[in-house]
Design a protein around this motif. Sequence first.
Motif, short mmCIF file in Angstrom:
data_model
loop_
_atom_site.label_atom_id
_atom_site.label_comp_id
_atom_site.label_asym_id
_atom_site.label_seq_id
_atom_site.Cartn_x
_atom_site.Cartn_y
_atom_site.Cartn_z
N PRO A 287 -34.02 34.35 -26.15
CA PRO A 287 -35.35 34.81 -26.58
C PRO A 287 -35.35 36.32 -26.79
CG PRO A 287 -35.53 33.34 -24.68
CD PRO A 287 -34.06 33.61 -24.88
N PRO A 288 -35.95 36.78 -27.87
CA PRO A 288 -35.96 38.22 -28.18
C PRO A 288 -36.41 39.10 -27.01
CG PRO A 288 -36.75 37.01 -30.06
CD PRO A 288 -36.54 36.00 -28.97
N SER A 289 -37.37 38.63 -26.22
CA SER A 289 -37.86 39.48 -25.13
C SER A 289 -36.75 39.78 -24.12
CB SER A 289 -39.05 38.83 -24.43
OG SER A 289 -38.66 37.62 -23.83
N GLU A 290 -35.74 38.92 -24.04
CA GLU A 290 -34.64 39.20 -23.11
C GLU A 290 -33.79 40.37 -23.59
OE1 GLU A 290 -32.33 35.84 -21.83
OE2 GLU A 290 -34.13 34.61 -21.47
N TYR A 291 -33.54 40.44 -24.89
CA TYR A 291 -32.80 41.60 -25.42
C TYR A 291 -33.63 42.87 -25.22
CZ TYR A 291 -30.09 38.05 -27.98
OH TYR A 291 -29.32 36.98 -28.32
N LEU A 292 -34.93 42.72 -25.44
CA LEU A 292 -35.83 43.86 -25.29
C LEU A 292 -35.76 44.39 -23.85
CD1 LEU A 292 -37.81 45.27 -27.19
CD2 LEU A 292 -39.52 43.56 -26.59
N ARG A 293 -35.79 43.47 -22.91
CA ARG A 293 -35.78 43.85 -21.49
C ARG A 293 -34.46 44.49 -21.07
NH1 ARG A 293 -36.10 45.66 -17.36
NH2 ARG A 293 -37.02 44.97 -15.39
N GLU A 294 -33.38 44.03 -21.70
CA GLU A 294 -32.05 44.46 -21.27
C GLU A 294 -31.56 45.73 -21.97
OE1 GLU A 294 -28.71 41.61 -21.56
OE2 GLU A 294 -30.05 40.37 -20.34
N HIS A 295 -31.88 45.88 -23.22
CA HIS A 295 -31.22 46.91 -24.03
C HIS A 295 -32.10 48.11 -24.35
CE1 HIS A 295 -27.54 44.63 -24.87
NE2 HIS A 295 -28.32 43.57 -24.81
N PHE A 296 -33.40 48.04 -24.07
CA PHE A 296 -34.29 49.12 -24.47
C PHE A 296 -34.87 49.88 -23.29
CE2 PHE A 296 -34.07 46.54 -28.24
CZ PHE A 296 -34.21 47.43 -29.29
N TRP A 297 -34.89 51.20 -23.44
CA TRP A 297 -35.63 52.09 -22.55
C TRP A 297 -36.72 52.74 -23.41
CZ3 TRP A 297 -30.92 50.42 -21.59
CH2 TRP A 297 -30.46 50.31 -20.28
N VAL A 298 -37.77 53.18 -22.78
CA VAL A 298 -38.83 53.78 -23.60
C VAL A 298 -39.39 55.00 -22.90
CG1 VAL A 298 -40.62 52.25 -22.68
CG2 VAL A 298 -40.94 53.32 -24.92
N SER A 299 -39.55 56.09 -23.66
CA SER A 299 -40.10 57.30 -23.08
C SER A 299 -41.62 57.23 -23.11
CB SER A 299 -39.57 58.54 -23.80
OG SER A 299 -40.04 58.57 -25.12
N THR A 300 -42.24 58.00 -22.24
CA THR A 300 -43.67 57.77 -21.96
C THR A 300 -44.61 58.40 -22.96
OG1 THR A 300 -43.57 59.67 -20.50
CG2 THR A 300 -43.39 57.48 -19.49
N GLN A 301 -44.22 59.54 -23.53
CA GLN A 301 -45.17 60.27 -24.38
C GLN A 301 -45.18 59.67 -25.79
OE1 GLN A 301 -44.33 62.32 -27.15
NE2 GLN A 301 -46.38 63.09 -27.49
N PRO A 302 -46.25 59.55 -26.50
CA PRO A 302 -47.62 59.82 -26.05
C PRO A 302 -48.13 58.68 -25.16
CG PRO A 302 -47.62 58.99 -28.29
CD PRO A 302 -46.19 59.07 -27.87
N MET A 303 -48.27 59.03 -23.90
CA MET A 303 -48.72 58.04 -22.91
C MET A 303 -50.05 57.41 -23.35
SD MET A 303 -48.28 57.06 -19.56
CE MET A 303 -47.42 58.40 -18.79
N GLU A 304 -50.06 56.10 -23.45
CA GLU A 304 -51.31 55.44 -23.78
C GLU A 304 -52.33 55.72 -22.67
OE1 GLU A 304 -48.42 54.01 -24.51
OE2 GLU A 304 -48.61 53.06 -26.47
#
Lengths: 366, 361
Positions: A287-304
């Motif tokens: 499932p795509p969400s598994e790749y998302l969870r494993e391979h992606f980091w995300v920076s906070t700005q612009p913080m919602e």
Amino acid sequence: MNMELKQPLRTAKTKLAIVDCDIHPRAMLEDVRPYLTNPWWDYLQTYGLRPRHGHVKGYPFPKPTPLASRRDSWPPTGGPPASDLDFTREQHLDFYGIETGILNPLQPSGQGDQNPEVSAALAFAINEWQVADWVRREPRLKASVVVPYEDAAASVTEIRRRAGNRDFAHVLLLSRTGEALGRRRYWPIYQAAVEAGLPVGIHVFGYSGWAMTGTGWPSFYLEEGIENATTTQQLITSMIMEGVFERYPDLKVVLIETGFAWLPALGWRLDKHWERMRDEVPHVKRPPSEYLREHFWVSTQPMEETDKPDELIDVMEWIGFDRLLFASDYPHWDFDDPFLSLPPSLSDARRRAIYADNARALYRLA
Amino acid sequence: MTSSGAGSIDCDVHPTVPDLRALFPYLDEVWRESIEQRGILSFESASYPPNAPITARPEWRGANGQAATSAADIGRHVFDRFKSSLAICNCLYGVQLVLNEDMAIAFTRALNDWIAKEWLDRDERLRASIVVPMQNVEAAVAEIERLAPDRRFVQILVLAMQEVPLGRRQFWPIYAAAERHKLPLGIHAGSSYRHPVTALGWPSYYVEDYAAQAQGFQSQVASLISEGVFAKFPALKVVLMESGVTWLPGFLWRFSKYWRGLRTEVPWVDRPPEEIVREHFRLTLQPFDAPAKPDLVERAVAHLRSEDMLLYSSDFPHWQFDGNDPVPAGIPEGLRRKILVENPIATYDRLKTDRPQEGVR
């Protein structure tokens, strides 16, 4: 935004160490001249940068402030914001107690230029400049390997040139590429990054040469800011559906200035459609969400921002507290203040993870 | 299996044009001849490849592979099986793709006349959206004026992706007509393919094209609000159809934050976009884009912070869910009732006054 802070707002909470994953040093073209050959210098004097839009100076969507920067970020010594290391130290690194800062230089880096050879020459030059003018003079800073991403072979050359040099933290791409980043033409970049042990950072903006939305060009800078998120959703979709992470299981991607609240919903939607149409993409095994969870980091700005911080914390939980990296975007107008931007109700452990621990682990910072 | 959707109003069902020739009775001689002479085959849109899984649930396809080719088809499934009391037909035949303005206008008129005759006339529980030729604003307004007296047309139908964003001032005469006739603007998934569906060019796979619809909707919401459509047309309602739902809260946080920083650029937007969206926008339920975890569904829906925004839809015959209940587990019971009937009635002015009498069925 443009608030002037008279005094540092130091509280117990802010004594935490901070790794700032998005600082934008700005070179004047003269600064990189030592690293350009004479023919390229002459070319740039005559024809200039030619990004995939029509403006010789400025941008299709004029920024809200000059150079999109905080009004208080212009150094007293002259020159544009974040062009002066001493003032950057004083106003940002020392003021907030930044432990490590990742440099992500934008223009004049030549990325996405219509002339791919200009991109290659400038990428080399801006990388040399980052090390000589910033990292060697300030050990708290790390450089990005700027690559001429529309030319994968030239990008690989640049990544290999920097491989093993701990002055560099990641490979830097912009989000609006000529084709979506999952397309095979970009795969050599991922291979070289994995071989060099470097994450691939993708910073928003750039000009793809296509309309900024699937429904044509918007009118306002306000919309461009929103479309930075939609474009990132599309490049993630492409990377997952083309099978990039099956081919490069060690590839790590850092999303920079993309915001993050949309990430869980994107994963849910992709899972739903993948389940229905997986016969079209048999190379996507999970499932795509598994790749998302494993391979992606995300920076906070612009913080919602939301007036119900618990909702933001829900979203952070859905993403994973080990995947969020603090970023300020210094010196830009929409700078997130390290002292003020995280939801106050976050536990200390989660706060430490976002401010420093996650970035230390990802970038193998000492 | 039973459906607990009894009495519901299904806000998104899709009549299929079985063949271009079905429109012949509604076209002038010149266009019929043109079709024959030029060998024009079909205006089916690449947004829904006929045999793709999403385009029709397998058991709903007939012998020729098509689904929803007659009013009786919709009756059997939407009314008999899902127990809806009314359904709104959104025909996605790709007249929006046509580049020749004159041809687009002729085919759009024919399509609407075909819907009235072959669908609305055959089952009084059916309602429909007016398909408009966005290739030409004047003609779009004329088509609205032509059909508005028929109160079985309850909405104006446009696609999520077209030549320029929907907020642009050139389209405002359409919104004036919508407001005048109390017709919501329905934006449905799909593209007229004037641009690739992404800002990064043409994706390799259809699944990416379909997923990109969610970004198209975000762009349209941003455009409609930023350009000031709701300052000018305060009574206008917009329904996002087949848009997905869970992307909305995060989108609104970002939009509202940027608006706070950049509002001098759009001074006519005098309150946070999230407030404008909660007042003016509605979303149909399917495809509901969250995992089948009731706790998570409840939490994600709570982030909308409104019980008024979701409208029941089966998206028949598109294959979005299995079983007989389009409403995902986790939607609280009180909200479910609002989604099924109250919210659709509050959204579609013409359903308030023109509902069939009890017992008509």
